[in-house]
Write a protein that holds these residues in place. Structure first.
Motif, PDB file in Angstrom:
ATOM      1  N   UNK A   1       0.854  -1.188   0.000  1.00  0.00           N
ATOM      2  CA  UNK A   1       0.000   0.000   0.000  1.00  0.00           C
ATOM      3  C   UNK A   1       0.887   1.234   0.000  1.00  0.00           C
ATOM      4  N   UNK A   2       0.293   2.352  -0.351  1.00  0.00           N
ATOM      5  CA  UNK A   2       1.018   3.621  -0.435  1.00  0.00           C
ATOM      6  C   UNK A   2       0.175   4.692   0.242  1.00  0.00           C
ATOM      7  N   UNK A   3       0.837   5.558   1.000  1.00  0.00           N
ATOM      8  CA  UNK A   3       0.141   6.679   1.629  1.00  0.00           C
ATOM      9  C   UNK A   3       0.694   7.975   1.055  1.00  0.00           C
ATOM     10  N   UNK A   4      -0.158   8.746   0.381  1.00  0.00           N
ATOM     11  CA  UNK A   4       0.277   9.997  -0.236  1.00  0.00           C
ATOM     12  C   UNK A   4       0.005  11.161   0.711  1.00  0.00           C
ATOM     13  N   UNK A   5       0.690  12.288   0.479  1.00  0.00           N
ATOM     14  CA  UNK A   5       0.544  13.464   1.316  1.00  0.00           C
ATOM     15  C   UNK A   5       1.768  13.639   2.213  1.00  0.00           C
ATOM     16  N   UNK A   6       1.678  14.516   3.178  1.00  0.00           N
ATOM     17  CA  UNK A   6       0.502  15.180   3.724  1.00  0.00           C
ATOM     18  C   UNK A   6       0.017  16.273   2.773  1.00  0.00           C
ATOM     19  N   UNK A   7      -1.323  16.288   2.558  1.00  0.00           N
ATOM     20  CA  UNK A   7      -1.968  17.261   1.701  1.00  0.00           C
ATOM     21  C   UNK A   7      -2.752  18.264   2.536  1.00  0.00           C
ATOM     22  N   UNK A   8      -2.769  19.506   2.079  1.00  0.00           N
ATOM     23  CA  UNK A   8      -3.515  20.574   2.744  1.00  0.00           C
ATOM     24  C   UNK A   8      -4.504  21.184   1.749  1.00  0.00           C
TER      25      UNK A   8
END
Length: 356
Positions: free
Chosen positions: A81-88
């Protein structure tokens, strides 16, 4: 084999470049990774967690693919799995450079990036255009100058609900002033309540996880666990970077401000992971993060209570070959000792007592 050979050739060059330059070059190169053969997970490593089926338990942590540009490429390299971000919500440039420092003798990094990213809209369009397949979590946080930080996070749940496999709420980065205050009981309870409400109103219901700091004391950890269980949060990511500076650090930049990641974080984050496992009593699914750099450290996270584990700093120094090495090591452990589910938490009490 081809991916391993390419990585072996590229790593000396990347490590000779300034850290942010190397990171941008890696993201650019990964845009071509889907042209390479996809790496299959070894048998016996499939994991089910918070309603999702993972081909293996090893994920790419947030902070690497900040703008959701190469999630498919990372999955092709073998990540479960992949976790993208941190996004604001709005784009922001982050803190002034230099803001990323290698400590190679310590197997560590220090960063004070400050949530530099292209914002929700740009990432949403990239995720919407991404070919189907693979588990991609979205890590969300508030803008630095947000009037209502909880509203920023809640809006991310609504924005990405059609595209995220799960959400990770980042309330633990040390590089946004005051952000860690959201881990305090009253603020955290309000955050969990409002985000749960946003999830109930979203087009798709997705699992919610919270990424916590390794610097929480036990009372703070108890508060987080209790609120998560009561508000329907599905899990915790343990843990983010630390503001602590162990006396053992040798890197010349060890005094730089920011969050420390990598090998020096392994023991403290794994101890906190075990304590979260014991305190939650199985009510929360845990992802272990911090100092995973080989199969042994990945397995230790699982034994301490993690169902899944994430990698970042180890990949900076070892390259893409690390993924296959971890998976093969875990497959061997399963062959010798039984399924991953039976190993999860098997040494939690030892780790919680500081005997791991």
């Amino acid at each position: 084999m081809l991916t391993k050979a390419i990585g072996a050739l590229a790593m000396p060059l990347l490590l000779s470049l300034p850290p942010e330059t190397a990171h941008r070059a890696t993201i650019a190169a990964l845009k071509y990774a889907p042209l390479l053969p996809k790496t299959a997970s070894p048998p016996g490593l499939a994991v089910s967690a918070f309603g999702l089926d993972f081909p293996n338990p090893i994920g790419m942590a947030a902070g690497f693919d900040k703008n959701a540009e190469v999630a498919g490429a990372l999955i092709a390299l073998g990540f479960g799995f992949v976790e993208v971000g941190t996004l604001t919500p709005r784009p922001q440039g982050g803190n002034p450079q230099p803001r990323l420092f290698r400590l190679p003798r310590d197997g560590a990094l220090i960063n004070r990036m400050g949530f530099n990213n292209d914002g929700y809209d740009a990432a949403r369009m990239r995720l919407a255009a991404r070919p189907a397949g693979g588990i991609v979590g979205v890590n969300i946080g508030p803008n630095r100058d947000a009037v209502d930080r909880i509203a920023d996070v809640a809006s991310g749940v609504k924005t990405f609900a059609p595209y995220a496999s799960y959400f990770a709420l980042n309330v633990s980065s040390p590089n946004t002033p005051g952000l860690r205050d959201l881990q305090q009981r009253a603020a955290f309870d309000e955050l969990a309540a409002r985000v749960a409400e946003a999830r109930a109103q979203a087009a798709e219901r997705r699992p919610l996880l919270v990424k916590i700091a390794p610097d929480l004391d036990l009372r703070g950890l108890d508060d987080v666990v209790e609120v998560c269980a009561r508000r329907g949060v599905d899990g915790l990511i343990v843990a983010n970077t630390t503001v602590a500076r162990p006396a053992s650090l040798e890197g010349r930049d060890h005094g730089e401000a920011g969050g420390l990641s990598g090998r020096p974080l392994f023991e403290s984050s794994t101890r906190m992971l075990a304590r979260a496992y014991l305190r939650s009593g199985g009510a929360l699914t845990l992802i272990g993060s911090g100092g995973v750099e080989d199969a042994e450290t990945a397995l230790a996270k699982i034994e301490a209570g993690a169902t899944l584990a994430q990698v970042y700093t180890g990949l900076v120094y070892r390259g893409p070959a690390l993924i296959g090495e971890i998976l093969q090591g875990l497959a061997l452990a399963v062959e010798r000792r039984g399924p991953l589910a039976a190993l999860t938490g098997s040494r939690a009490r030892e780790w919680a007592a500081g005997e791991g």
